[in-house]
Design an enzyme around this catalytic site. Structure first.
Site, PDB file in Angstrom:
ATOM      1  N   LYS A 128      -2.332 -14.039   4.528  1.00 16.52           N
ATOM      2  CA  LYS A 128      -2.193 -14.106   3.067  1.00 16.52           C
ATOM      3  C   LYS A 128      -2.061 -15.534   2.556  1.00 16.52           C
ATOM      4  CE  LYS A 128      -0.279  -9.609   2.767  1.00 16.52           C
ATOM      5  NZ  LYS A 128       0.524  -8.617   2.128  1.00 16.52           N
ATOM      6  N   GLU A 145       7.177 -16.082  -2.868  1.00 17.13           N
ATOM      7  CA  GLU A 145       6.343 -15.803  -4.035  1.00 17.13           C
ATOM      8  C   GLU A 145       7.250 -15.385  -5.185  1.00 17.13           C
ATOM      9  OE1 GLU A 145       2.181 -14.157  -3.078  1.00 17.13           O
ATOM     10  OE2 GLU A 145       3.171 -12.522  -4.117  1.00 17.13           O
ATOM     11  N   ARG A 153     -11.328  -3.880   4.501  1.00 17.33           N
ATOM     12  CA  ARG A 153     -11.686  -2.598   5.123  1.00 17.33           C
ATOM     13  C   ARG A 153     -11.978  -1.588   4.018  1.00 17.33           C
ATOM     14  NH1 ARG A 153      -6.691  -0.487   3.473  1.00 17.33           N
ATOM     15  NH2 ARG A 153      -5.071  -2.037   3.794  1.00 17.33           N
TER      16      ARG A 153
HETATM   17  P1  ADP Z   1       0.611  -5.369   1.580  1.00 19.03           P
HETATM   18  O1  ADP Z   1      -0.246  -6.258   2.424  1.00 19.03           O
HETATM   19  O2  ADP Z   1       1.765  -4.837   2.304  1.00 19.03           O
HETATM   20  O3  ADP Z   1      -0.210  -4.359   0.852  1.00 19.03           O
HETATM   21  P2  ADP Z   1       0.778  -6.819  -0.948  1.00 19.03           P
HETATM   22  O4  ADP Z   1       0.896  -8.290  -1.059  1.00 19.03           O
HETATM   23  O5  ADP Z   1      -0.551  -6.222  -1.259  1.00 19.03           O
HETATM   24  O6  ADP Z   1       1.256  -6.360   0.487  1.00 19.03           O
HETATM   25  O7  ADP Z   1       1.873  -6.158  -1.891  1.00 19.03           O
HETATM   26  C1  ADP Z   1       2.166  -4.792  -1.847  1.00 19.03           C
HETATM   27  C2  ADP Z   1       2.960  -4.399  -3.080  1.00 19.03           C
HETATM   28  O8  ADP Z   1       4.161  -5.182  -3.171  1.00 19.03           O
HETATM   29  C3  ADP Z   1       2.259  -4.648  -4.404  1.00 19.03           C
HETATM   30  O9  ADP Z   1       1.423  -3.575  -4.758  1.00 19.03           O
HETATM   31  C4  ADP Z   1       3.436  -4.778  -5.348  1.00 19.03           C
HETATM   32  O10 ADP Z   1       3.983  -3.525  -5.670  1.00 19.03           O
HETATM   33  C5  ADP Z   1       4.452  -5.518  -4.519  1.00 19.03           C
HETATM   34  N1  ADP Z   1       4.345  -6.968  -4.705  1.00 19.03           N
HETATM   35  C6  ADP Z   1       3.640  -7.831  -3.951  1.00 19.03           C
HETATM   36  N2  ADP Z   1       3.754  -9.088  -4.406  1.00 19.03           N
HETATM   37  C7  ADP Z   1       4.559  -9.041  -5.477  1.00 19.03           C
HETATM   38  C8  ADP Z   1       5.080 -10.017  -6.384  1.00 19.03           C
HETATM   39  N3  ADP Z   1       4.804 -11.306  -6.261  1.00 19.03           N
HETATM   40  N4  ADP Z   1       5.903  -9.585  -7.378  1.00 19.03           N
HETATM   41  C9  ADP Z   1       6.219  -8.283  -7.495  1.00 19.03           C
HETATM   42  N5  ADP Z   1       5.772  -7.333  -6.674  1.00 19.03           N
HETATM   43  C10 ADP Z   1       4.947  -7.671  -5.675  1.00 19.03           C
HETATM   44  P1  ADP Z   2      -3.990   0.935   1.111  1.00 17.53           P
HETATM   45  O1  ADP Z   2      -4.051  -0.499   0.671  1.00 17.53           O
HETATM   46  O2  ADP Z   2      -5.244   1.694   1.037  1.00 17.53           O
HETATM   47  O3  ADP Z   2      -2.788   1.605   0.559  1.00 17.53           O
HETATM   48  P2  ADP Z   2      -2.449   0.502   3.292  1.00 17.53           P
HETATM   49  O4  ADP Z   2      -2.131  -0.918   2.997  1.00 17.53           O
HETATM   50  O5  ADP Z   2      -1.414   1.545   3.043  1.00 17.53           O
HETATM   51  O6  ADP Z   2      -3.776   0.896   2.582  1.00 17.53           O
HETATM   52  O7  ADP Z   2      -2.970   0.581   4.773  1.00 17.53           O
HETATM   53  C1  ADP Z   2      -3.859   1.592   5.203  1.00 17.53           C
HETATM   54  C2  ADP Z   2      -3.280   2.227   6.396  1.00 17.53           C
HETATM   55  O8  ADP Z   2      -3.158   1.282   7.416  1.00 17.53           O
HETATM   56  C3  ADP Z   2      -1.917   2.761   6.067  1.00 17.53           C
HETATM   57  O9  ADP Z   2      -1.789   4.015   6.603  1.00 17.53           O
HETATM   58  C4  ADP Z   2      -0.983   1.724   6.679  1.00 17.53           C
HETATM   59  O10 ADP Z   2       0.191   2.337   7.139  1.00 17.53           O
HETATM   60  C5  ADP Z   2      -1.816   1.157   7.799  1.00 17.53           C
HETATM   61  N1  ADP Z   2      -1.581  -0.265   8.045  1.00 17.53           N
HETATM   62  C6  ADP Z   2      -1.710  -1.280   7.181  1.00 17.53           C
HETATM   63  N2  ADP Z   2      -1.445  -2.447   7.772  1.00 17.53           N
HETATM   64  C7  ADP Z   2      -1.132  -2.194   9.062  1.00 17.53           C
HETATM   65  C8  ADP Z   2      -0.773  -2.988  10.195  1.00 17.53           C
HETATM   66  N3  ADP Z   2      -0.659  -4.296  10.112  1.00 17.53           N
HETATM   67  N4  ADP Z   2      -0.534  -2.354  11.364  1.00 17.53           N
HETATM   68  C9  ADP Z   2      -0.640  -1.037  11.454  1.00 17.53           C
HETATM   69  N5  ADP Z   2      -0.972  -0.253  10.423  1.00 17.53           N
HETATM   70  C10 ADP Z   2      -1.226  -0.795   9.246  1.00 17.53           C
END
Ligand code: ADP
Ligand code: ADP
Ligand code: MG
Length: 511
Positions: free
Chosen positions: A122, A206, A298
């Site tokens: 990220k 962040e 993906r």
């Molecule tokens: P992941 O890789 O686990 O999906 P993300 O960076 O996409 O992580 O963030 C997942 C969720 O966490 C976001 O949909 C949001 O709800 C929350 N989130 C992430 N970054 C922020 C932020 N800077 N401020 C508030 N909420 C956040």
């Molecule tokens: P989406 O963004 O579609 O919600 P997720 O971030 O929840 O997708 O991830 C898709 C699937 O992959 C989920 O079931 C989540 O638990 C799994 N997943 C995401 N990141 C990882 C990781 N680093 N290792 C294992 N499983 C993961």
């Protein structure tokens, strides 16, 4: 490049569950031979039956089966397939796997290793986006090694802040700090958690944006440099940063905004030389500003939402692009039709802090009807395993407008019964009738903000008083738990992983 313009005749699906079935269906439509893999736990799984061929690859534990890269490549070679589709989760975002496929002359249906290396980190990704003038969330410019530096940056950005793992995913590796004291406490925990889950501590800071919406854009890019966005999905209904409900269109995105942010998303994909289907995720604040957070490299869980409003088949498009084909449409050819909503039916108990619920499902009733689509591996007698992700089904409703989709969803939820395990269905039933959901008043803290769990508990009691149908009666067996859960479910945000399935805790496979 071996991957250029080769018609794919056979695909190994390196996944299980509903997504394996989804890919098998696309293969069948295209006349492509489908090859499944399965673990000890999945001997009787439906993806094994539906594929043209199936190979056993190891024990239940993901590290020894669905994450076992070498074994999967070996199997792909033995089966003589042209390509591998990784689904989501497991190896889908692993750049070593993508690379290993190519080295072995197998087409990886997804981005190339180089792009994945950037999107999977990220911090690296944010740096590239800043350069490409894609707006990102304010925060640290790089990995923060010690807590003192984290405190300095947090002070500058202003509390509250988030500590995020550069390699996080699936909502894990994110921790909130409301002040310096909490930041100091969380820093160690977050480092340890990140190390355990992703193999590296790599934290960054962040700014924590408040009362935000999660709005993402579906992307597809071919090997000729053509990139398109397939409009947005609103995914603000989340629990512990994990999505529960997704929909398209977003109630706050008008055509002008869609074009503007969609263009930014396409630019973001170009900046990392992205190939195939992916998603650019943004947060939108109350002033309407969009901030890029990450690219998911993906096919996403919620891709059917986009399929329903565009009429496209994303898996078939993925295969076409992987063959070296050009995207068959221009941006202006794409039109959005109606509204789609998806509920993730997880094997988790919403009355008891989402405790995993696993075992044999002796019977189930899958809803049908106008506008209803269900992607699932469930069948009467199937096993919902504790080894893997808790997603058992994706229930989708399409309508000409939001309200038609919502009412169809509500009725389908009533029809849906899954015996033997607890699921998130009762929560979604409440949400479909919840006034703020109906008004489109969404934010990532929606569940706490509108006390949705309390509403769910009340509703179950009311239904029971009126003579509850079987599904509600089953939920009522939790009478005791209903009381206990209303306090625990309010908390959240500590990113606790103790209740997560073993699969979710599986480290992203060796780099
Ligand atoms: P992941 O890789 O686990 O999906 P993300 O960076 O996409 O992580 O963030 C997942 C969720 O966490 C976001 O949909 C949001 O709800 C929350 N989130 C992430 N970054 C922020 C932020 N800077 N401020 C508030 N909420 C956040
Ligand atoms: P989406 O963004 O579609 O919600 P997720 O971030 O929840 O997708 O991830 C898709 C699937 O992959 C989920 O079931 C989540 O638990 C799994 N997943 C995401 N990141 C990882 C990781 N680093 N290792 C294992 N499983 C993961
Ligand atoms: Mg994300």
């Amino acid at each position: 490049m071996t991957a250029k313009s080769k018609k794919i005749q056979s695909i190994l699906i390196a996944n299980r569950g509903e997504i394996a079935l989804r890919v098998i269906r696309a293969c069948k439509e295209l006349g492509i031979r489908s090859v499944a893999i399965y673990s000890d736990e999945d001997v009787r799984a439906v993806h094994v039956k539906r594929a043209d061929e199936a190979y056993h690859i190891g024990p239940a534990a993901p590290a020894q089966s669905y994450l076992n890269m070498d074994r999967i490549i070996e199997t792909a070679k033995a089966a003589g397939v042209d390509a591998i589709h990784p689904g989501y989760g497991f190896l889908s975002e692993n750049e070593n796997f993508s690379e290993s496929c190519e080295k072995n002359g197998i087409i990886f249906i997804g981005p190339r290793a180089k792009a994945m290396e950037v999107t999977g980190d990220k911090m690296k990704c944010k740096a590239v986006m800043k350069k490409a003038k894609v707006p990102t969330v304010p925060g640290s410019d790089g990995i923060i090694e010690d807590v003192e530096k984290a405190a300095d940056i947090a002070h500058e950005a202003g509390y509250p802040v988030l500590l995020k793992s550069a390699f996080g995913g699936g909502g894990r590796g994110i921790r909130l700090a409301k002040d310096e004291k909490q930041l100091r406490q969380e820093f160690e925990m977050a480092s340890a958690e990140s190390r355990a889950a992703f193999g590296k501590a790599a934290l960054f800071v962040e700014k924590y944006l408040q009362r935000i919406r999660h709005i993402e854009f579906q992307l597809i890019r071919d090997s000729h440099g053509n990139g398109r966005h397939l409009f947005e999905r609103e995914c603000s209904i989340q629990r512990r940063h994990q999505k529960l409900i997704e929909m398209s269109p977003s109630p706050v995105v008008d055509q002008k905004t869609r074009e503007r942010v969609g263009e930014i998303a396409v630019r973001a994909a170009a900046a990392v030389d992205y190939l195939n289907a992916g998603t650019a995720e943004f947060l939108r604040d109350q002033e309407g500003n969009f901030y890029f957070i990450e690219i998911n490299s993906r096919l996403q869980v919620e891709h059917p939402v986009t399929e329903l409003v565009t009429g496209l088949d994303l898996v078939k498009l993925q295969i076409h692009v992987a063959e070296g084909g050009e995207l068959p449409f221009k941006q202006e050819d794409l039109k959005m039709n109606g509204c789609a909503i998806e509920c993730r039916i997880n094997a988790e108990d919403p009355f008891y802090d989402f405790a995993p619920s696993t075992g044999i499902v002796p019977n189930c009733n899958i809803p049908y009807g106008p506008g209803i689509r269900v992607d699932t591996y469930l069948y009467p007698g199937c096993n919902v395993s504790g080894y893997y992700d808790s997603l058992t089904a994706k229930l989708l409703a399409w309508g000409r407008n939001f309200d038609e989709a919502r009412v169809r969803m509500r009725n389908a939820l009533d029809e849906f019964s899954i015996e033997g395990i607890n699921t998130t269905i009762p929560l979604y039933r409440t949400i479909m009738e919840e006034e703020n959901f109906i008004k489109g008043e969404l934010s990532t803290d929606y569940l706490e903000r509108f006390k949705v769990f309390d509403k769910m508990n009340e509703e179950v009691k009311e239904r029971a008083a009126k003579g509850a149908p079987a599904a509600v009666a089953a939920a009522l067996l939790h009478g005791e738990l209903v009381k206990r859960s209303s306090s625990t479910t309010q908390s959240s945000n500590n990113g606790s992983s103790s209740k997560q399935s073993r699969w979710k805790m599986t480290p992203k496979v060796a780099s």
